[in-house]
Design a protein around this motif. Structure first.
Motif, PDB file in Angstrom:
ATOM      1  N   GLU A  78       0.830  -1.207   0.000  1.00 50.22           N
ATOM      2  CA  GLU A  78       0.000   0.000   0.000  1.00 50.22           C
ATOM      3  C   GLU A  78       0.869   1.264   0.000  1.00 50.22           C
ATOM      4  OE1 GLU A  78      -3.407   2.058   2.806  1.00 50.22           O
ATOM      5  OE2 GLU A  78      -3.107  -0.104   2.939  1.00 50.22           O
ATOM      6  N   PHE A  79       1.914   1.276   0.822  1.00 50.24           N
ATOM      7  CA  PHE A  79       2.781   2.449   0.907  1.00 50.24           C
ATOM      8  C   PHE A  79       3.478   2.721  -0.425  1.00 50.24           C
ATOM      9  CE2 PHE A  79       6.987   4.282   1.553  1.00 50.24           C
ATOM     10  CZ  PHE A  79       6.653   5.474   2.168  1.00 50.24           C
ATOM     11  N   PHE A  80       4.149   1.715  -0.979  1.00 46.67           N
ATOM     12  CA  PHE A  80       4.902   1.948  -2.211  1.00 46.67           C
ATOM     13  C   PHE A  80       3.980   2.187  -3.408  1.00 46.67           C
ATOM     14  CE2 PHE A  80       8.424   0.160   0.265  1.00 46.67           C
ATOM     15  CZ  PHE A  80       9.316   1.204   0.088  1.00 46.67           C
ATOM     16  N   SER A  81       2.783   1.636  -3.393  1.00 46.69           N
ATOM     17  CA  SER A  81       1.809   1.948  -4.454  1.00 46.69           C
ATOM     18  C   SER A  81       1.434   3.425  -4.397  1.00 46.69           C
ATOM     19  CB  SER A  81       0.552   1.090  -4.299  1.00 46.69           C
ATOM     20  OG  SER A  81       0.829  -0.259  -4.528  1.00 46.69           O
ATOM     21  N   ALA A  82       1.193   3.930  -3.198  1.00 46.14           N
ATOM     22  CA  ALA A  82       0.831   5.341  -3.040  1.00 46.14           C
ATOM     23  C   ALA A  82       1.990   6.249  -3.440  1.00 46.14           C
ATOM     24  CB  ALA A  82       0.417   5.614  -1.597  1.00 46.14           C
ATOM     25  N   ILE A  83       3.207   5.890  -3.057  1.00 48.01           N
ATOM     26  CA  ILE A  83       4.374   6.703  -3.406  1.00 48.01           C
ATOM     27  C   ILE A  83       4.552   6.745  -4.925  1.00 48.01           C
ATOM     28  CG2 ILE A  83       6.908   6.714  -3.333  1.00 48.01           C
ATOM     29  CD1 ILE A  83       5.707   7.856  -0.827  1.00 48.01           C
ATOM     30  N   LEU A  84       4.364   5.617  -5.574  1.00 57.16           N
ATOM     31  CA  LEU A  84       4.540   5.572  -7.031  1.00 57.16           C
ATOM     32  C   LEU A  84       3.478   6.378  -7.773  1.00 57.16           C
ATOM     33  CD1 LEU A  84       5.755   1.945  -7.653  1.00 57.16           C
ATOM     34  CD2 LEU A  84       6.876   4.036  -8.427  1.00 57.16           C
TER      35      LEU A  84
END
Length: 112
Positions: A78-84
């Motif tokens: 969830e975190f890295f999806s949002a950052i991307l």
């Protein structure tokens, strides 16, 4: 921007720690800038001890290994999806971490 870099670094460290833990390694994960430690320790019957310590004190909880690992891996996805979503498309390091998180999430779902 500094807080984003710090969060990315923390999640990247956590992914590396989870990978090692799943491969049978043990130890503590130290977050020197934040002055806290995090550790997972396998105990009997598919359970793990989750330990967290900071300046305020120490906490520990016993839980199902599968539940904890799935939650950590899902949080990383969830975190890295949002950052991307807000990053340049050629940002390889975030994409690498997202791919690692997705792989771990799949591996965690198969844990006993």
């Amino acid at each position: 921007m500094e807080s984003v870099r710090g969060a990315v670094a923390l999640w990247s460290l956590l992914l590396t720690y989870i990978e090692g833990f799943m491969a049978g390694q043990s130890g503590e994960l130290n977050f020197p800038e934040r002055r806290f430690t995090f550790a997972l320790k396998r105990v009997a019957c598919g359970r793990i001890l989750v330990k967290f310590a900071d300046r305020e004190g120490k906490r520990a909880v016993l839980s199902r290994e599968k539940d904890v690992l799935e939650a950590l891996a899902s949080g990383a996805v969830e975190f890295f999806s949002a950052i991307l979503d807000g990053s340049p498309k050629d940002e390889w390091s975030y994409r690498r971490d997202l791919n690692a998180a997705v792989r771990l999430q799949e591996e965690c779902s198969s844990v006993g």
